[in-house]
Design a protein around this motif. Structure first.
Motif, short mmCIF file in Angstrom:
data_model
loop_
_atom_site.label_atom_id
_atom_site.label_comp_id
_atom_site.label_asym_id
_atom_site.label_seq_id
_atom_site.Cartn_x
_atom_site.Cartn_y
_atom_site.Cartn_z
N ASP A 1 0.86 -1.18 0.00
CA ASP A 1 0.00 0.00 0.00
C ASP A 1 0.90 1.24 0.00
O ASP A 1 1.58 1.51 0.99
N ILE A 2 0.92 1.96 -1.13
CA ILE A 2 1.84 3.12 -1.23
C ILE A 2 1.08 4.45 -1.15
O ILE A 2 1.61 5.50 -1.52
N SER A 3 -0.16 4.41 -0.65
CA SER A 3 -1.02 5.61 -0.62
C SER A 3 -0.34 6.81 0.05
O SER A 3 -0.47 7.93 -0.43
N GLU A 4 0.36 6.56 1.15
CA GLU A 4 1.01 7.69 1.85
C GLU A 4 2.25 8.17 1.10
O GLU A 4 2.48 9.36 0.96
N LYS A 5 3.01 7.20 0.58
CA LYS A 5 4.29 7.54 -0.07
C LYS A 5 4.11 8.43 -1.31
O LYS A 5 5.03 9.13 -1.70
N ILE A 6 2.93 8.36 -1.94
CA ILE A 6 2.75 9.12 -3.18
C ILE A 6 2.18 10.52 -2.95
O ILE A 6 1.91 11.24 -3.89
N ARG A 7 1.97 10.89 -1.68
CA ARG A 7 1.31 12.18 -1.41
C ARG A 7 2.28 13.34 -1.21
O ARG A 7 1.85 14.46 -0.95
N SER A 8 3.58 13.09 -1.26
CA SER A 8 4.54 14.17 -1.00
C SER A 8 4.49 15.22 -2.11
O SER A 8 4.02 14.95 -3.22
N ASN A 9 4.99 16.44 -1.80
CA ASN A 9 5.04 17.50 -2.81
C ASN A 9 5.90 17.07 -4.00
O ASN A 9 5.59 17.37 -5.15
N GLU A 10 6.98 16.33 -3.70
CA GLU A 10 7.88 15.84 -4.75
C GLU A 10 7.13 14.92 -5.72
O GLU A 10 7.25 15.03 -6.95
N SER B 1 2.98 14.94 -12.40
CA SER B 1 2.66 15.85 -13.50
C SER B 1 3.69 15.67 -14.62
O SER B 1 3.34 15.68 -15.81
N ASP B 2 4.96 15.47 -14.24
CA ASP B 2 6.02 15.27 -15.25
C ASP B 2 5.79 13.97 -16.04
O ASP B 2 5.83 13.99 -17.27
N VAL B 3 5.55 12.86 -15.34
CA VAL B 3 5.39 11.58 -16.08
C VAL B 3 4.13 11.61 -16.95
O VAL B 3 4.07 10.97 -17.99
N SER B 4 3.12 12.41 -16.50
CA SER B 4 1.85 12.41 -17.23
C SER B 4 1.94 13.11 -18.58
O SER B 4 1.01 13.05 -19.38
N LYS B 5 3.08 13.75 -18.87
CA LYS B 5 3.25 14.42 -20.17
C LYS B 5 3.55 13.40 -21.28
O LYS B 5 3.37 13.70 -22.44
N ASN B 6 4.02 12.21 -20.90
CA ASN B 6 4.43 11.22 -21.90
C ASN B 6 3.21 10.54 -22.54
O ASN B 6 2.45 9.85 -21.86
N LYS C 1 -0.61 19.39 6.68
CA LYS C 1 -0.33 19.42 8.12
C LYS C 1 -0.92 18.19 8.79
O LYS C 1 -0.29 17.57 9.64
N ALA C 2 -2.14 17.84 8.38
CA ALA C 2 -2.80 16.67 8.98
C ALA C 2 -2.04 15.38 8.67
O ALA C 2 -2.11 14.41 9.41
N ASN C 3 -1.31 15.39 7.56
CA ASN C 3 -0.59 14.17 7.14
C ASN C 3 0.93 14.26 7.37
O ASN C 3 1.69 13.45 6.83
N ASN C 4 1.34 15.27 8.18
CA ASN C 4 2.77 15.44 8.48
C ASN C 4 3.64 15.60 7.24
O ASN C 4 4.74 15.05 7.15
N ILE C 5 3.12 16.35 6.25
CA ILE C 5 3.88 16.64 5.03
C ILE C 5 4.23 18.13 5.08
O ILE C 5 3.42 18.93 5.56
N PRO C 6 5.46 18.54 4.62
CA PRO C 6 5.80 19.96 4.64
C PRO C 6 4.68 20.84 4.09
O PRO C 6 4.08 20.51 3.05
N ALA C 7 4.39 21.96 4.79
CA ALA C 7 3.19 22.73 4.46
C ALA C 7 3.44 24.23 4.44
O ALA C 7 2.76 25.00 5.09
N ASP C 8 4.44 24.66 3.69
CA ASP C 8 4.71 26.09 3.56
C ASP C 8 3.77 26.69 2.51
O ASP C 8 3.81 26.29 1.33
N TYR C 9 2.93 27.66 2.92
CA TYR C 9 1.89 28.19 2.03
C TYR C 9 2.45 28.72 0.72
O TYR C 9 1.97 28.35 -0.36
N GLU C 10 3.47 29.59 0.79
CA GLU C 10 3.99 30.21 -0.44
C GLU C 10 4.55 29.17 -1.39
O GLU C 10 4.34 29.24 -2.61
N GLN C 11 5.25 28.19 -0.83
CA GLN C 11 5.84 27.14 -1.67
C GLN C 11 4.74 26.30 -2.33
O GLN C 11 4.80 25.98 -3.53
#
Ligand code: DC
Length: 218
Positions: free
Chosen positions: A80-89, A95-100, A157-167
């Motif tokens: 189950d990779i549901s959490e691993k795929i939610r990062s900003n990276e 979006s990059d792979v979806s261009k192919n 924030k709820a998922n402990n992922i970096p959450a800088d608004y401007e970024q």
């Protein structure tokens, strides 16, 4: 009578959470197609493949097992990779792979295979225009970038992922640009889709609007 529902729109417009609630209320299955592009992005990362190396990515898709479990969580080779795929990276890499074009072809085929009968809600970028052109209800869900960024901050924030608004706002704008300007199946509103601007609505209000549209079709 069951129908199919296509929900397209830019990132963080609320497509996924609205689709989850709708699926529960209607007894339908929600297929999060963005999770599939994210899983492919994850595959490129762990296999050290560049996001524009189309043929290698297609062979990764063919040689790995990608599926959804009963709870709608994405499973790669049994994990189950549901959490691993939610990062900003992973958002940007998806979006990059979806261009192919060949990657899209492979994933669209999988999506159509999963949703070959009625009773499905698919959310993504090209559902109403490509994947399920014959969906009985097509929604184009939008919201101001600033509202979407704020929602993503709360979610991260709820998922402990970096959450800088401007970024996050900058990333959302970059992804909007990339998703609407790619040469194959760019994000756009299908001619027969109904647009809902969720900037000033909470998700329950969006669900009510969509349910009212669904009721006219079933
Ligand atoms: O919906 P999401 O943010 O999880 O999607 C991640 C990326 O995947 C998105 O930026 C573009 C791509 N995508 C796509 O091209 N087509 C889809 N049907 C769904 C997602």
């Amino acid at each position: 009578m069951s129908i199919n529902i296509a929900i397209d729109g830019p990132s963080a417009a609320g497509k996924s959470s609205v689709s989850d609630i709708l699926a529960q209320k209607l007894g339908y299955v929600h297929l999060d197609t963005g999770a599939m592009y994210r899983a492919v992005a994850y595959l490129t990362k762990v296999n050290n493949v560049k996001t524009d190396d189309e043929d290698k990515i297609v062979s990764l898709i063919m040689n790995n097992s990608l599926s959804f479990n009963q709870d709608g969580r994405i499973v790669l080779n049994g994990e189950d990779i549901s959490e691993k795929i939610r990062s900003n990276e992973m958002s940007m890499a998806a979006s990059d792979v979806s261009k192919n074009p060949k990657v899209r072809e492979a994933l669209v085929a999988l999506q159509r295979e999963i949703a070959r009968s009625k009773g499905y809600i698919l959310d993504g970028r090209d559902i109403g225009t490509v994947v399920l052109k014959d969906a009985e209800v097509k929604i184009f869900l939008t919201a101001d970038p600033a509202d979407r960024a704020l929602r993503r901050v709360i979610q991260n924030k709820a998922n402990n992922i970096p959450a800088d608004y401007e970024q996050i706002l900058a990333e959302i704008k970059e992804r909007d640009y990339q998703d609407t300007h790619r040469s194959v199946s760019p994000l756009c509103k299908a001619a027969d889709a109904i647009e809902i601007d969720s900037s000033k609505l909470d998700k329950e209000e969006v669900v009510e609007k969509i349910l009212a549209i669904v009721k006219t079709k079933i």
